[in-house]
Scaffold this motif. Sequence first.
Motif, mmCIF file in Angstrom:
data_model
loop_
_atom_site.group_PDB
_atom_site.id
_atom_site.type_symbol
_atom_site.label_atom_id
_atom_site.label_comp_id
_atom_site.label_asym_id
_atom_site.label_seq_id
_atom_site.Cartn_x
_atom_site.Cartn_y
_atom_site.Cartn_z
ATOM 1 N N ASN A 84 0.941 -1.088 0.104
ATOM 2 C CA ASN A 84 0.147 0.012 0.083
ATOM 3 C C ASN A 84 0.935 1.212 -0.018
ATOM 4 O OD1 ASN A 84 -2.477 -1.227 0.036
ATOM 5 N ND2 ASN A 84 -2.595 -1.375 2.006
ATOM 6 N N ALA A 85 2.026 1.218 0.678
ATOM 7 C CA ALA A 85 2.935 2.391 0.891
ATOM 8 C C ALA A 85 3.573 2.718 -0.551
ATOM 9 C CB ALA A 85 3.897 2.277 1.956
ATOM 10 N N LEU A 86 3.750 1.730 -1.375
ATOM 11 C CA LEU A 86 4.391 1.702 -2.717
ATOM 12 C C LEU A 86 3.452 2.440 -3.827
ATOM 13 C CD1 LEU A 86 6.224 -1.551 -3.077
ATOM 14 C CD2 LEU A 86 7.163 0.759 -2.339
ATOM 15 N N ARG A 91 -2.274 -3.884 -11.356
ATOM 16 C CA ARG A 91 -1.706 -5.297 -11.787
ATOM 17 C C ARG A 91 -0.203 -5.466 -11.158
ATOM 18 N NH1 ARG A 91 -4.930 -9.117 -13.749
ATOM 19 N NH2 ARG A 91 -5.880 -8.523 -15.647
ATOM 20 N N GLN A 92 0.459 -4.492 -10.981
ATOM 21 C CA GLN A 92 1.680 -4.497 -10.331
ATOM 22 C C GLN A 92 1.503 -4.955 -8.881
ATOM 23 O OE1 GLN A 92 4.446 -1.336 -11.280
ATOM 24 N NE2 GLN A 92 4.301 -1.770 -13.497
ATOM 25 N N TYR A 93 0.495 -4.279 -8.259
ATOM 26 C CA TYR A 93 0.361 -4.359 -6.880
ATOM 27 C C TYR A 93 -0.161 -5.905 -6.734
ATOM 28 C CZ TYR A 93 -2.106 -4.347 -2.412
ATOM 29 O OH TYR A 93 -2.526 -4.423 -1.033
ATOM 30 N N GLU A 94 -0.843 -6.297 -7.637
ATOM 31 C CA GLU A 94 -1.608 -8.018 -7.656
ATOM 32 C C GLU A 94 -0.243 -8.876 -7.717
ATOM 33 O OE1 GLU A 94 -5.153 -10.844 -9.334
ATOM 34 O OE2 GLU A 94 -4.929 -8.563 -9.764
ATOM 35 N N LEU A 95 0.486 -8.578 -8.580
ATOM 36 C CA LEU A 95 1.602 -9.320 -8.877
ATOM 37 C C LEU A 95 2.791 -9.436 -7.998
ATOM 38 C CD1 LEU A 95 3.193 -10.906 -11.482
ATOM 39 C CD2 LEU A 95 4.183 -8.889 -11.696
ATOM 40 N N ALA A 96 2.969 -8.192 -7.420
ATOM 41 C CA ALA A 96 3.819 -8.275 -6.307
ATOM 42 C C ALA A 96 3.280 -9.146 -5.093
ATOM 43 C CB ALA A 96 4.123 -6.616 -5.803
ATOM 44 N N ARG A 124 8.795 -7.663 -14.847
ATOM 45 C CA ARG A 124 9.919 -6.596 -15.468
ATOM 46 C C ARG A 124 9.588 -5.247 -14.919
ATOM 47 N NH1 ARG A 124 11.303 -9.514 -21.082
ATOM 48 N NH2 ARG A 124 12.419 -11.220 -20.324
ATOM 49 N N GLN A 125 8.438 -4.800 -15.146
ATOM 50 C CA GLN A 125 8.132 -3.132 -15.098
ATOM 51 C C GLN A 125 8.104 -3.172 -13.266
ATOM 52 O OE1 GLN A 125 7.286 -1.124 -17.087
ATOM 53 N NE2 GLN A 125 8.239 -2.240 -18.576
ATOM 54 N N LEU A 126 7.481 -4.263 -12.662
ATOM 55 C CA LEU A 126 7.750 -3.916 -11.250
ATOM 56 C C LEU A 126 9.124 -3.802 -10.529
ATOM 57 C CD1 LEU A 126 6.189 -4.248 -8.482
ATOM 58 C CD2 LEU A 126 6.382 -6.594 -8.432
ATOM 59 N N TYR A 127 10.014 -5.009 -11.294
ATOM 60 C CA TYR A 127 11.287 -4.801 -10.870
ATOM 61 C C TYR A 127 12.279 -3.569 -11.059
ATOM 62 C CZ TYR A 127 11.347 -9.835 -9.629
ATOM 63 O OH TYR A 127 11.163 -11.186 -9.183
ATOM 64 N N ASN A 128 11.839 -2.942 -12.239
ATOM 65 C CA ASN A 128 12.455 -1.679 -12.620
ATOM 66 C C ASN A 128 11.864 -0.755 -11.761
ATOM 67 O OD1 ASN A 128 13.959 -2.852 -14.714
ATOM 68 N ND2 ASN A 128 12.432 -2.458 -16.495
ATOM 69 N N ARG A 129 10.559 -0.795 -11.435
ATOM 70 C CA ARG A 129 10.076 0.577 -10.554
ATOM 71 C C ARG A 129 10.875 0.421 -9.252
ATOM 72 N NH1 ARG A 129 3.953 1.718 -11.085
ATOM 73 N NH2 ARG A 129 4.288 3.933 -10.552
ATOM 74 N N LEU A 130 11.137 -0.647 -8.785
ATOM 75 C CA LEU A 130 11.487 -0.782 -7.194
ATOM 76 C C LEU A 130 12.903 -0.995 -7.406
ATOM 77 C CD1 LEU A 130 8.909 -3.183 -5.865
ATOM 78 C CD2 LEU A 130 8.818 -0.826 -5.679
ATOM 79 N N GLY A 131 13.717 -1.023 -8.442
ATOM 80 C CA GLY A 131 15.036 -1.187 -8.601
ATOM 81 C C GLY A 131 15.645 -2.617 -8.022
ATOM 82 N N ALA A 132 14.775 -3.729 -8.261
ATOM 83 C CA ALA A 132 14.959 -5.229 -7.984
ATOM 84 C C ALA A 132 15.363 -5.829 -9.141
ATOM 85 C CB ALA A 132 13.943 -5.767 -7.012
ATOM 86 N N THR A 140 13.030 -8.093 -0.011
ATOM 87 C CA THR A 140 14.084 -7.217 0.915
ATOM 88 C C THR A 140 13.423 -5.619 0.695
ATOM 89 O OG1 THR A 140 16.054 -8.575 0.478
ATOM 90 C CG2 THR A 140 16.261 -6.174 1.383
ATOM 91 N N LYS A 141 13.113 -5.414 -0.486
ATOM 92 C CA LYS A 141 12.608 -4.053 -0.628
ATOM 93 C C LYS A 141 11.003 -3.996 -0.081
ATOM 94 C CE LYS A 141 15.489 -2.479 -3.998
ATOM 95 N NZ LYS A 141 16.426 -1.362 -3.930
ATOM 96 N N LEU A 142 10.455 -4.866 0.162
ATOM 97 C CA LEU A 142 9.165 -4.806 0.648
ATOM 98 C C LEU A 142 9.240 -4.910 2.187
ATOM 99 C CD1 LEU A 142 7.045 -6.934 -1.650
ATOM 100 C CD2 LEU A 142 6.942 -4.482 -1.273
ATOM 101 N N GLY A 143 10.302 -5.281 2.844
ATOM 102 C CA GLY A 143 10.704 -5.423 4.105
ATOM 103 C C GLY A 143 10.310 -6.874 4.733
ATOM 104 N N LEU A 144 10.183 -7.584 3.982
ATOM 105 C CA LEU A 144 9.657 -9.111 4.405
ATOM 106 C C LEU A 144 10.997 -9.979 4.634
ATOM 107 C CD1 LEU A 144 6.767 -9.596 2.160
ATOM 108 C CD2 LEU A 144 6.749 -8.509 4.545
#
Length: 144
Positions: A84-86, A91-96, A124-132, A140-144
Motif C-alpha cells: 500500500n505504501a508503494l 496489476r503490479q500490486y497484485e503481481l507483487a 519486469r516493470q515491477l522490478y524496474n520500478r522498485l530497483g530490484a 527485501t525492498k518490501l521489508g519481508l
Amino acid sequence: MPLAFGWRWRRGAELPAAVKALLQRLTPRPGVLPLPPYMDWCNAQGRFSLRAVRLAAALGHGEAVGVYITQHVARGVRLMSALNALRLPQRQYELAYWLARGLSESQIAQRMGISLNTVVYHRRQLYNRLGASHRIELLTKLGL
C-alpha cells in the motif's frame, strides 16, 4: 506498554500482572529450576513477546531490569502495508503480492487470468520500478 496491556495502562501505574510474573522469573529460588524470563502475551491488539533482562544500575548500586516487548505482526499484514505504501498500479500490486507469497509465474498467470508473457512483462516493470533484479531483492525492498 499501552498497546500490549490496554489503553488504561499509563506510566507510573502499577505493573500488569503478566510483567510482575515475568520479573519473578529473574529471581532464582533455592531448589526450583528457574524459568526463562520470556513469555508470550495475547490480547485484542495481537500477539506480543515479553523478555526480561537484568541491567547494571546507573549509579553502580542496586538493581535494574529491562523488559523488551515485541509485537508480532502477521506476514500477510506486513506485506499489505508495504504494498500500500508503494502506490503501485493494480496489476503490479497484485503481481507483487503473489510473488511475495511465493507463487511461480505460471501459477500467477493462472490466478490473474492473464498469459505467462504478460506476467513476465509486469514482473519486469515491477522490478524496474522498485530497483530490484530478482525475487529475493523484491522481498527485501518490501521489508519481508
